[in-house]
Design a protein around this motif. Structure first.
Motif, PDB file in Angstrom:
ATOM      1  N   ASN A  32      37.604  21.772  47.141  1.00 41.56           N
ATOM      2  CA  ASN A  32      37.979  21.115  45.885  1.00 41.56           C
ATOM      3  C   ASN A  32      39.482  21.144  45.611  1.00 41.56           C
ATOM      4  O   ASN A  32      39.923  20.768  44.528  1.00 41.56           O
ATOM      5  N   THR A  33      40.250  21.608  46.578  1.00 45.45           N
ATOM      6  CA  THR A  33      41.699  21.679  46.373  1.00 45.45           C
ATOM      7  C   THR A  33      42.304  20.279  46.349  1.00 45.45           C
ATOM      8  O   THR A  33      42.004  19.446  47.190  1.00 45.45           O
ATOM      9  N   THR A  34      43.119  20.038  45.354  1.00 45.19           N
ATOM     10  CA  THR A  34      43.841  18.769  45.223  1.00 45.19           C
ATOM     11  C   THR A  34      45.321  19.090  45.038  1.00 45.19           C
ATOM     12  O   THR A  34      45.684  20.255  44.854  1.00 45.19           O
ATOM     13  N   ASP A  35      46.148  18.055  45.051  1.00 45.12           N
ATOM     14  CA  ASP A  35      47.572  18.285  44.765  1.00 45.12           C
ATOM     15  C   ASP A  35      47.740  18.944  43.402  1.00 45.12           C
ATOM     16  O   ASP A  35      48.653  19.745  43.194  1.00 45.12           O
ATOM     17  N   PHE A  36      46.832  18.577  42.483  1.00 43.58           N
ATOM     18  CA  PHE A  36      46.923  19.083  41.114  1.00 43.58           C
ATOM     19  C   PHE A  36      46.699  20.593  41.040  1.00 43.58           C
ATOM     20  O   PHE A  36      47.411  21.303  40.346  1.00 43.58           O
ATOM     21  N   ASN A  37      45.661  21.082  41.735  1.00 44.02           N
ATOM     22  CA  ASN A  37      45.333  22.505  41.576  1.00 44.02           C
ATOM     23  C   ASN A  37      45.788  23.395  42.746  1.00 44.02           C
ATOM     24  O   ASN A  37      45.551  24.607  42.711  1.00 44.02           O
ATOM     25  N   ARG A  38      46.446  22.804  43.747  1.00 42.06           N
ATOM     26  CA  ARG A  38      46.864  23.626  44.905  1.00 42.06           C
ATOM     27  C   ARG A  38      47.767  24.810  44.519  1.00 42.06           C
ATOM     28  O   ARG A  38      47.534  25.932  44.993  1.00 42.06           O
ATOM     29  N   PRO A  39      48.753  24.614  43.631  1.00 41.24           N
ATOM     30  CA  PRO A  39      49.601  25.771  43.274  1.00 41.24           C
ATOM     31  C   PRO A  39      48.786  26.906  42.651  1.00 41.24           C
ATOM     32  O   PRO A  39      49.117  28.076  42.829  1.00 41.24           O
ATOM     33  N   MET A  40      47.722  26.555  41.948  1.00 38.97           N
ATOM     34  CA  MET A  40      46.870  27.588  41.346  1.00 38.97           C
ATOM     35  C   MET A  40      46.060  28.312  42.412  1.00 38.97           C
ATOM     36  O   MET A  40      45.956  29.543  42.379  1.00 38.97           O
ATOM     37  N   GLN A  41      45.497  27.551  43.357  1.00 37.82           N
ATOM     38  CA  GLN A  41      44.762  28.188  44.458  1.00 37.82           C
ATOM     39  C   GLN A  41      45.653  29.194  45.191  1.00 37.82           C
ATOM     40  O   GLN A  41      45.222  30.295  45.526  1.00 37.82           O
ATOM     41  N   GLU A  42      46.891  28.785  45.455  1.00 39.14           N
ATOM     42  CA  GLU A  42      47.798  29.672  46.187  1.00 39.14           C
ATOM     43  C   GLU A  42      48.158  30.899  45.356  1.00 39.14           C
ATOM     44  O   GLU A  42      48.225  32.012  45.874  1.00 39.14           O
ATOM     45  N   LEU A  43      48.393  30.687  44.067  1.00 44.72           N
ATOM     46  CA  LEU A  43      48.718  31.818  43.186  1.00 44.72           C
ATOM     47  C   LEU A  43      47.562  32.818  43.139  1.00 44.72           C
ATOM     48  O   LEU A  43      47.764  34.037  43.144  1.00 44.72           O
ATOM     49  N   VAL A  44      46.345  32.301  43.063  1.00 38.01           N
ATOM     50  CA  VAL A  44      45.167  33.172  43.004  1.00 38.01           C
ATOM     51  C   VAL A  44      45.039  33.995  44.280  1.00 38.01           C
ATOM     52  O   VAL A  44      44.803  35.211  44.228  1.00 38.01           O
ATOM     53  N   ASN A  45      45.203  33.353  45.423  1.00 41.06           N
ATOM     54  CA  ASN A  45      45.104  34.105  46.684  1.00 41.06           C
ATOM     55  C   ASN A  45      46.195  35.170  46.777  1.00 41.06           C
ATOM     56  O   ASN A  45      45.934  36.317  47.151  1.00 41.06           O
ATOM     57  N   GLU A  46      47.413  34.771  46.426  1.00 40.07           N
ATOM     58  CA  GLU A  46      48.566  35.655  46.614  1.00 40.07           C
ATOM     59  C   GLU A  46      48.577  36.819  45.610  1.00 40.07           C
ATOM     60  O   GLU A  46      48.712  37.980  45.984  1.00 40.07           O
ATOM     61  N   PHE A  47      48.409  36.449  44.372  1.00 36.75           N
ATOM     62  CA  PHE A  47      48.655  37.344  43.242  1.00 36.75           C
ATOM     63  C   PHE A  47      47.397  38.164  42.936  1.00 36.75           C
ATOM     64  O   PHE A  47      47.411  39.395  42.943  1.00 36.75           O
ATOM     65  N   CYS A  48      46.293  37.454  42.728  1.00 33.97           N
ATOM     66  CA  CYS A  48      45.056  38.121  42.314  1.00 33.97           C
ATOM     67  C   CYS A  48      44.434  38.880  43.483  1.00 33.97           C
ATOM     68  O   CYS A  48      44.233  40.085  43.407  1.00 33.97           O
ATOM     69  N   TRP A  49      44.169  38.163  44.578  1.00 26.77           N
ATOM     70  CA  TRP A  49      43.431  38.790  45.682  1.00 26.77           C
ATOM     71  C   TRP A  49      44.322  39.571  46.626  1.00 26.77           C
ATOM     72  O   TRP A  49      43.929  40.620  47.133  1.00 26.77           O
ATOM     73  N   GLY A  50      45.551  39.074  46.873  1.00 24.07           N
ATOM     74  CA  GLY A  50      46.445  39.787  47.776  1.00 24.07           C
ATOM     75  C   GLY A  50      47.118  40.975  47.102  1.00 24.07           C
ATOM     76  O   GLY A  50      46.940  42.125  47.500  1.00 24.07           O
ATOM     77  N   ALA A  51      47.863  40.715  46.038  1.00 22.47           N
ATOM     78  CA  ALA A  51      48.731  41.747  45.456  1.00 22.47           C
ATOM     79  C   ALA A  51      47.975  42.781  44.636  1.00 22.47           C
ATOM     80  O   ALA A  51      48.444  43.904  44.487  1.00 22.47           O
ATOM     81  N   VAL A  52      46.804  42.429  44.085  1.00 22.79           N
ATOM     82  CA  VAL A  52      46.088  43.416  43.283  1.00 22.79           C
ATOM     83  C   VAL A  52      44.793  43.892  43.955  1.00 22.79           C
ATOM     84  O   VAL A  52      44.627  45.088  44.182  1.00 22.79           O
ATOM     85  N   TRP A  53      43.873  42.990  44.278  1.00 26.94           N
ATOM     86  CA  TRP A  53      42.662  43.441  44.981  1.00 26.94           C
ATOM     87  C   TRP A  53      43.014  44.090  46.328  1.00 26.94           C
ATOM     88  O   TRP A  53      42.260  44.918  46.844  1.00 26.94           O
ATOM     89  N   GLY A  54      44.147  43.736  46.900  1.00 29.36           N
ATOM     90  CA  GLY A  54      44.549  44.306  48.185  1.00 29.36           C
ATOM     91  C   GLY A  54      45.104  45.716  48.095  1.00 29.36           C
ATOM     92  O   GLY A  54      45.416  46.330  49.118  1.00 29.36           O
ATOM     93  N   ARG A  55      45.239  46.241  46.903  1.00 29.96           N
ATOM     94  CA  ARG A  55      45.788  47.586  46.739  1.00 29.96           C
ATOM     95  C   ARG A  55      44.723  48.662  46.961  1.00 29.96           C
ATOM     96  O   ARG A  55      43.549  48.441  46.695  1.00 29.96           O
ATOM     97  N   ASP A  56      45.153  49.823  47.380  1.00 28.08           N
ATOM     98  CA  ASP A  56      44.296  51.002  47.353  1.00 28.08           C
ATOM     99  C   ASP A  56      44.296  51.544  45.923  1.00 28.08           C
ATOM    100  O   ASP A  56      44.940  50.990  45.060  1.00 28.08           O
ATOM    101  N   GLY A  57      43.598  52.612  45.678  1.00 25.73           N
ATOM    102  CA  GLY A  57      43.719  53.268  44.378  1.00 25.73           C
ATOM    103  C   GLY A  57      42.467  53.130  43.537  1.00 25.73           C
ATOM    104  O   GLY A  57      42.189  53.965  42.674  1.00 25.73           O
ATOM    105  N   LEU A  58      41.731  52.051  43.747  1.00 24.50           N
ATOM    106  CA  LEU A  58      40.392  51.939  43.153  1.00 24.50           C
ATOM    107  C   LEU A  58      39.484  51.406  44.258  1.00 24.50           C
ATOM    108  O   LEU A  58      39.928  50.657  45.124  1.00 24.50           O
TER     109      LEU A  58
END
Lengths: 129, 129, 129, 129, 129, 129
Positions: A32-58
C-alpha cells in the motif's frame, strides 16, 4: 550505533517489524506504499522499529504489554488490533492481554477498556483463541 | 472472592497500596481525607488497589511498567511521579523506567515523553538515583 | 454497605444496568461473554453500575447528562450511542441531549460535538424520535 | 435572536459570565486583557457565555455539572478550579460536586478524578466548605 | 464587526464553508439537518466558519494546515477526511499534506499519524491524486 | 540521505534545534542530561529535529504554526512555551500566534485555547512583546 547508516537502521527496523507483526501484515503495508505515505513508512521502520524496538533493556513481551496499555489510553483501536497480533507473536498470552486491558479500565476509564476488549476479542477469535 | 465483603476488599487494597507506594505516601493521603474526598479514597482502595492490583496474572513489576506508559499517554504527571516511586519499590530499575518512557515517545509523541522524563527525573533525584 | 459482598454488589449493578440500558442490550453483552472478557464484565457490573450508579446523590437523569458530556470529551463514540439510549430511558429528552452536546462544542471543540451529534442522531432515528 | 448584533451577544455573555464566575474573577480577566488575547476574550464572551450559556434548555446547575465532568475528562485543571467556583455559585453542593467527580473516576479513569478532586478540594477550602 | 447581526455572521460563515469544503459536502450537511442538530449547524456556521475562518491574519492555506495537525492530535478522523478535502481546495498540495502528517508522528505519536495517513490517502485516491 | 549516519543526523538535528529554540535553551537541556534521560535527548535530536524538522517541504514558519496548534490540542503546556519561543525565532508574529490559538478554540475547545493563551502570553511578556 552512531556510525550506523539510516538505511541500515531502516532495514533492521523492517526485520524486527516482520518478526513482531508477521510477514502478511508487513507485506500488505508495503504493497500500500504510495508517494504520499512513503516518508511515513520509512520513518516508522527507522524510528519506531529500528531505533526503539531494536533496543535492549526491555523484553519484546514487555514492549507489547506497554503498547497495549498506551494504545488503549490513546484510543487508537486500529493499532490496538495490530499490537494484539504482535503481542501474541511475542508470547503474551490471551489471559495476560485480558489482565493488561483490565488495568486500563482503572487508569484510562471503563469506555477505553471496553473498546480495547472488543478490538482484542475480534483478533483472538480470528486466531481461534 | 464473590463472598468477600467490600470492607475486606478495601482493607486488602489499602495494604497493597502501602506495599507499592510506601507508608509515607499513603499516610499523607489518609491524613488529607475529608468528607468531600472520602468516597474517592474508598473507591481507589477498593477497586484500583483491591480489585485490580490485587489480582494475579501480571507481576507487580509488569503492572508498574504499564502504568508508567498509560499515565504518560494520559498526561497525568502527578500520578507519573507517584508511580515512578511505586515502580522503584516494585523492582523496576531506573534504566527500565527510561526504556519505557523512550517507547512512549514513539507512541504518545515526543512532548508526552519529555514531560514524563522530567517528572521521573525529579523523583529519581530525590531517591539519590 | 461495607458488609455487602462483591457478588451482591455485582447483582445490584447488573440490575441497575438493565434498568438504564435495557434488557436487550445487556442480554447481548452477556451472550458475548467469553473467558477473555469475563473479568471486565464483572468489573463493569460491580464498579461502574453497582458502586457508582448505585449511589444516591445525583439523579439518574443527571448521571446520564454528565456521561454524554464525558464520553464526547473522550471521543468514545460506541459508548456515546449506548448512553444516548440510557439517557432516553432515564428521561432525558432529545432536546436536552441536543443541549448537552451543543455545550460540548464549546468545551471539547467542534469536531467532538459533530461526532457525538452524528452518533446520537442515529440512535434517535432508530427510536423514531 | 438572528437579528441580535455580535456586540449585544458579547454584552449578554459577559453578564452571564459575571453571574456564574463572580465579578472578582471576571474583573481580573478583563484587567489582563492585552492586544494579544483580546480576540480570545471576545470570542469567549460571545460564543461560550452568550451563545451557549445564554440558551434555555438546561438549568445553570446542570450546565455546571456537565462542565465539571468534561473538564475532568479533558484534564484542564485550571478550568476545573474556575468551574468549581461557578458550580457553587449556581447552587451545586459540595456533595454533588463530589458525586460528579466520583463518576468521572469510572469513565475517565482514576487519575483524572484524583486530579480534579485535588483541584476542587483546594477551591472548597478557600470557600471555607 | 460589532454591529454585524448573528444572521449576517451565519450567512458569511456558510459562504466560506462552501468555498472551503465544496457545495456537495455542505448541501449534504444541510439536507441532514433536523430539529435535533439544527442548533449545532447554526453554531458551526456562525462560530467556526464566520467568526474564526472569516478572520484575516492567516491564509486559508495556513488554516488548513493547522487544522490537519490539530484534528490528527485529537483523533477525529471523520473531520480529518473533511479537512483534507478543504486543504486541497485551499491549495495545500498532497506533498504538503504528507509533510504536515509526518510532523504529527513526532508530536502526537506514530499511531495518530498512521490513522491520518490512512484517512487522507483515501480522500486523495478519490480525487485521483 | 540513506547513507547518512545516525551521528550525522543527530548533529544536524542539534544544529537546527539551536537555530529554532536558541542556544540558551539548548545549552540548558544539554546541561541537564543524565544517564537516565540521555537516550531521550539523542532520540529528540535525531528524529524530531534531524529527520523531520530537517526536511524540506514546509517552511520553518509553517512548522512552528502547526506545532502550536498540535501542542495546544495535546495540552502539553511546557512545550507550548518552548515552541512560542521557537515560533518567534522562526518569524511568526505575535498576531499570527494569537490567530493560531484562536483557531484552536474552535477545534480543541475553549479551555485548551485559554491554557495556551496564558502560556504564550507569559513568553511574549518575557520577550517584551
Amino acid at each position: 550505533m552512531a556510525n550506523e547508516t539510516r538505511k541500515a537502521l531502516q532495514d533492521k527496523g523492517l526485520s524486527i517489524r516482520r518478526q513482531v507483526l508477521g510477514d502478511k501484515y508487513v507485506d500488505a503495508a508495503i504493497q500500500n506504499t504510495t508517494d504520499f505515505n512513503r516518508p511515513m513508512q520509512e520513518l516508522v521502520n527507522e524510528f519506531c522499529w529500528g531505533a526503539v524496538w531494536g533496543r535492549d533493556g526491555l523484553t519484546r513481551k514487555e514492549r507489547s504489554m506497554i503498547n497495549l496499555a498506551m494504545l488503549t489510553a490513546l484510543g487508537r483501536l486500529h493499532e490496538v488490533e495490530t499490537h494484539v497480533r504482535g503481542a501474541l507473536n511475542n508470547g503474551v498470552t490471551p489471559a495476560q492481554i485480558s489482565e493488561v486491558l483490565l488495568q486500563t479500565a482503572i487508569y484510562c476509564g471503563v469506555p477505553a477498556a471496553i473498546d480495547s476488549f472488543r478490538a482484542a476479542g475480534k483478533v483472538l477469535a480470528e486466531h481461534g483463541k
